[in-house]
Design a protein around this motif. Structure first.
Motif, PDB file in Angstrom:
ATOM      1  N   GLY A 192      -9.170 -47.000 -24.376  1.00 51.54           N
ATOM      2  CA  GLY A 192      -9.560 -46.321 -23.145  1.00 51.54           C
ATOM      3  C   GLY A 192      -9.611 -44.816 -23.302  1.00 51.54           C
ATOM      4  O   GLY A 192     -10.506 -44.153 -22.756  1.00 51.54           O
ATOM      5  N   LYS A 193      -8.650 -44.272 -24.052  1.00 48.68           N
ATOM      6  CA  LYS A 193      -8.605 -42.820 -24.240  1.00 48.68           C
ATOM      7  C   LYS A 193      -9.804 -42.351 -25.063  1.00 48.68           C
ATOM      8  O   LYS A 193     -10.392 -41.296 -24.769  1.00 48.68           O
ATOM      9  CB  LYS A 193      -7.302 -42.436 -24.949  1.00 48.68           C
ATOM     10  CG  LYS A 193      -7.083 -40.926 -25.033  1.00 48.68           C
ATOM     11  CD  LYS A 193      -6.925 -40.311 -23.648  1.00 48.68           C
ATOM     12  CE  LYS A 193      -6.595 -38.830 -23.731  1.00 48.68           C
ATOM     13  NZ  LYS A 193      -6.503 -38.203 -22.378  1.00 48.68           N
TER      14      LYS A 193
ATOM     15  N   ARG B   7     -21.515 -40.877 -26.722  1.00 48.76           N
ATOM     16  CA  ARG B   7     -20.609 -41.113 -25.602  1.00 48.76           C
ATOM     17  C   ARG B   7     -20.552 -42.612 -25.349  1.00 48.76           C
ATOM     18  O   ARG B   7     -21.585 -43.299 -25.375  1.00 48.76           O
ATOM     19  CB  ARG B   7     -21.081 -40.376 -24.345  1.00 48.76           C
ATOM     20  CG  ARG B   7     -21.239 -38.885 -24.559  1.00 48.76           C
ATOM     21  CD  ARG B   7     -21.386 -38.118 -23.242  1.00 48.76           C
ATOM     22  NE  ARG B   7     -22.541 -38.525 -22.457  1.00 48.76           N
ATOM     23  CZ  ARG B   7     -23.775 -38.074 -22.664  1.00 48.76           C
ATOM     24  NH1 ARG B   7     -24.012 -37.209 -23.646  1.00 48.76           N
ATOM     25  NH2 ARG B   7     -24.782 -38.465 -21.886  1.00 48.76           N
TER      26      ARG B   7
ATOM     27  N   TYR C   2     -12.726 -43.783 -25.178  1.00 45.50           N
ATOM     28  CA  TYR C   2     -13.863 -43.828 -24.263  1.00 45.50           C
ATOM     29  C   TYR C   2     -13.897 -42.567 -23.397  1.00 45.50           C
ATOM     30  O   TYR C   2     -14.944 -41.928 -23.225  1.00 45.50           O
ATOM     31  CB  TYR C   2     -13.778 -45.064 -23.365  1.00 45.50           C
ATOM     32  CG  TYR C   2     -14.480 -46.287 -23.909  1.00 45.50           C
ATOM     33  CD1 TYR C   2     -15.637 -46.764 -23.316  1.00 45.50           C
ATOM     34  CD2 TYR C   2     -13.984 -46.977 -25.010  1.00 45.50           C
ATOM     35  CE1 TYR C   2     -16.291 -47.898 -23.799  1.00 45.50           C
ATOM     36  CE2 TYR C   2     -14.613 -48.108 -25.502  1.00 45.50           C
ATOM     37  CZ  TYR C   2     -15.775 -48.565 -24.905  1.00 45.50           C
ATOM     38  OH  TYR C   2     -16.416 -49.677 -25.399  1.00 45.50           O
ATOM     39  N   GLU C   3     -12.753 -42.215 -22.862  1.00 48.04           N
ATOM     40  CA  GLU C   3     -12.667 -41.051 -21.963  1.00 48.04           C
ATOM     41  C   GLU C   3     -13.022 -39.759 -22.690  1.00 48.04           C
ATOM     42  O   GLU C   3     -13.817 -38.946 -22.198  1.00 48.04           O
ATOM     43  CB  GLU C   3     -11.247 -40.969 -21.395  1.00 48.04           C
ATOM     44  CG  GLU C   3     -11.001 -39.765 -20.497  1.00 48.04           C
ATOM     45  CD  GLU C   3      -9.550 -39.669 -20.072  1.00 48.04           C
ATOM     46  OE1 GLU C   3      -9.082 -38.539 -19.847  1.00 48.04           O
ATOM     47  OE2 GLU C   3      -8.871 -40.714 -19.978  1.00 48.04           O
TER      48      GLU C   3
ATOM     49  N   TYR D  84     -19.730 -45.986 -23.138  1.00 43.88           N
ATOM     50  CA  TYR D  84     -19.616 -46.565 -21.809  1.00 43.88           C
ATOM     51  C   TYR D  84     -19.454 -48.077 -21.952  1.00 43.88           C
ATOM     52  O   TYR D  84     -19.572 -48.630 -23.052  1.00 43.88           O
ATOM     53  CB  TYR D  84     -20.836 -46.213 -20.966  1.00 43.88           C
ATOM     54  CG  TYR D  84     -20.976 -44.716 -20.736  1.00 43.88           C
ATOM     55  CD1 TYR D  84     -20.320 -44.093 -19.671  1.00 43.88           C
ATOM     56  CD2 TYR D  84     -21.728 -43.940 -21.614  1.00 43.88           C
ATOM     57  CE1 TYR D  84     -20.435 -42.717 -19.479  1.00 43.88           C
ATOM     58  CE2 TYR D  84     -21.841 -42.575 -21.437  1.00 43.88           C
ATOM     59  CZ  TYR D  84     -21.194 -41.962 -20.361  1.00 43.88           C
ATOM     60  OH  TYR D  84     -21.285 -40.604 -20.187  1.00 43.88           O
TER      61      TYR D  84
ATOM     62  N   GLN E  64     -16.756 -39.488 -23.490  1.00 48.18           N
ATOM     63  CA  GLN E  64     -17.574 -39.179 -22.321  1.00 48.18           C
ATOM     64  C   GLN E  64     -17.484 -37.704 -21.949  1.00 48.18           C
ATOM     65  O   GLN E  64     -18.450 -37.128 -21.435  1.00 48.18           O
ATOM     66  CB  GLN E  64     -17.159 -40.060 -21.135  1.00 48.18           C
ATOM     67  CG  GLN E  64     -17.519 -41.526 -21.323  1.00 48.18           C
ATOM     68  CD  GLN E  64     -16.909 -42.430 -20.276  1.00 48.18           C
ATOM     69  OE1 GLN E  64     -16.476 -41.970 -19.213  1.00 48.18           O
ATOM     70  NE2 GLN E  64     -16.852 -43.737 -20.566  1.00 48.18           N
ATOM     71  N   ASP E  65     -16.340 -37.082 -22.230  1.00 45.22           N
ATOM     72  CA  ASP E  65     -16.174 -35.641 -22.005  1.00 45.22           C
ATOM     73  C   ASP E  65     -16.671 -34.817 -23.194  1.00 45.22           C
ATOM     74  O   ASP E  65     -16.593 -33.585 -23.172  1.00 45.22           O
ATOM     75  CB  ASP E  65     -14.698 -35.317 -21.743  1.00 45.22           C
ATOM     76  CG  ASP E  65     -14.210 -35.898 -20.423  1.00 45.22           C
ATOM     77  OD1 ASP E  65     -15.055 -36.127 -19.531  1.00 45.22           O
ATOM     78  OD2 ASP E  65     -12.987 -36.120 -20.284  1.00 45.22           O
TER      79      ASP E  65
END
Length: 346
Positions: free
Chosen positions: A136-137, A152, A139-140, A154, A143-144
């Motif tokens: 999850g991290k 990125r 992914y986050e 999703y 995206q940033d």
């Protein structure tokens, strides 16, 4: 060390680091799938498209050439399962395989495709996020665009950043060549006795013509009369036979004359890529080869195709040694069998 062309704005060393430690083939096929999409101008790519592309790129290597990826490699296992689930041929066209897998509504196929979502997309970015073990991290952060990742992430897609898209498009040939070269090295270690691994990574546009080899055997028939097919006993006349690979082409990956003989055309089609059992077929195979060599050494000793026999350590001035020839053929058949090629039983 950064083996890719440097860029003042991008951390290209992270892309190179993706391949520092490889215990399976997924990193190679994931990047090939990304570059496939980039070559068609895509920046935003659905995951099912990428997974289908990965598996279609590996299809021919696994199913036709039967190259081993290693006991634990999921791409190899998945490709073999999908062949049966989707009913596709072992030498199916790659674009058709990709389209079938990408658009399949078979729940088994969808499950196998998205198995790769559990590990591949985020762990490929691990060089950008060293020490971070949370999916999850990653992914986050992607995206940033922390540390300028190549894409990125999703839930259902990836998006290639504009700068990386320009870079990959510009250097795509270098990157793909690097991936294929290192994939071939990776697979050669796992298949130390399998010949010509680099040429087993992609399906050739077309097989080589066997016109020269047919003329070779036509002359043998002209001089000696019809030959008998070693498989069916049928008499073979000039222009009425197939040129057949004794050890399948899908293993040896060449058309050298010492592995080629005339055969009954209908039987050759049914033989496909099966291995001959040497206890049944080696002696007539050797006899046919010996007849050809004696004919050419007597009448046409400068025939270019005779050079093929030197590659297997044969001195034609003394004829074709039965025992030495067996010592060439037997290991090839044994290794091919160990790699999963089936035998043709009489």
């Amino acid at each position: 060390m950064n083996i890719f062309p440097s860029d003042q704005e991008l951390p290209t060393q992270h892309l190179a680091a993706c391949f520092n430690s490889t215990s399976a083939t997924y990193k190679f096929y994931w990047l090939l799938a990304i570059t496939d999409a980039i070559q068609s101008g895509q920046k935003e790519i659905k995951k099912e498209q990428l997974f289908a592309s990965m598996l279609s790129n590996a299809w021919y290597t696994v199913n036709y050439f039967q190259v081993s990826f290693g006991q634990q490699d999921m791409i190899q296992h998945t490709v073999r399962q999908l062949k049966d689930i989707e009913g596709l041929n072992i030498d199916e066209d790659r674009s058709r395989i990709k389209m079938r897998l990408e658009n399949s509504d078979n729940p088994k196929t969808r499950k196998l495709l998205f198995h790769f979502d559990n590990q591949v997309p985020h762990w490929f970015l691990s060089p950008w996020y060293t020490g971070i073990n949370s999916r999850g991290k990653i992914y986050e952060l992607s995206q940033d665009e922390v540390n300028q990742p190549i894409y990125r992430l999703y839930k259902d897609r990836i998006i290639i950043s504009d700068k990386w898209f320009v870079y990959l498009t510009k250097h795509i040939r270098i990157i793909r060549d690097y991936v294929y070269w290192n994939l071939s090295l990776f697979l050669q270690v796992r298949n130390p006795n399998v010949p010509d691994i680099p040429n087993k990574l992609i399906k050739p546009a077309s097989r080589n013509s066997l016109i020269k080899q047919r003329k070779f055997w036509d002359y043998v028939i002209d001089v000696n009369g019809p030959l008998s097919c070693i498989y069916t006993g049928k008499e073979l006349y000039k222009g009425q036979y197939h040129v057949e690979h004794f050890v399948p082409y899908s293993f040896v990956s060449h058309d050298q004359i010492w592995n080629l003989i005339p055969a009954d055309g209908s039987f050759n089609v049914s033989k496909s890529n099966k291995l001959p059992t040497l206890e049944h077929y080696f002696e007539p195979f050797y006899a046919m080869q010996d007849t050809a060599i004696r004919t050419y050494m007597r009448d046409k000793p400068n025939e270019r195709l005779l050079e093929d026999y030197f590659y297997i350590g044969t001195d034609l001035s003394t004829g074709l040694s039965r025992d030495k020839f067996y010592d060439v053929i037997n290991p090839l058949v044994t290794i091919a069998s160990n790699n999963g090629f089936e035998f043709l039983y009489k």
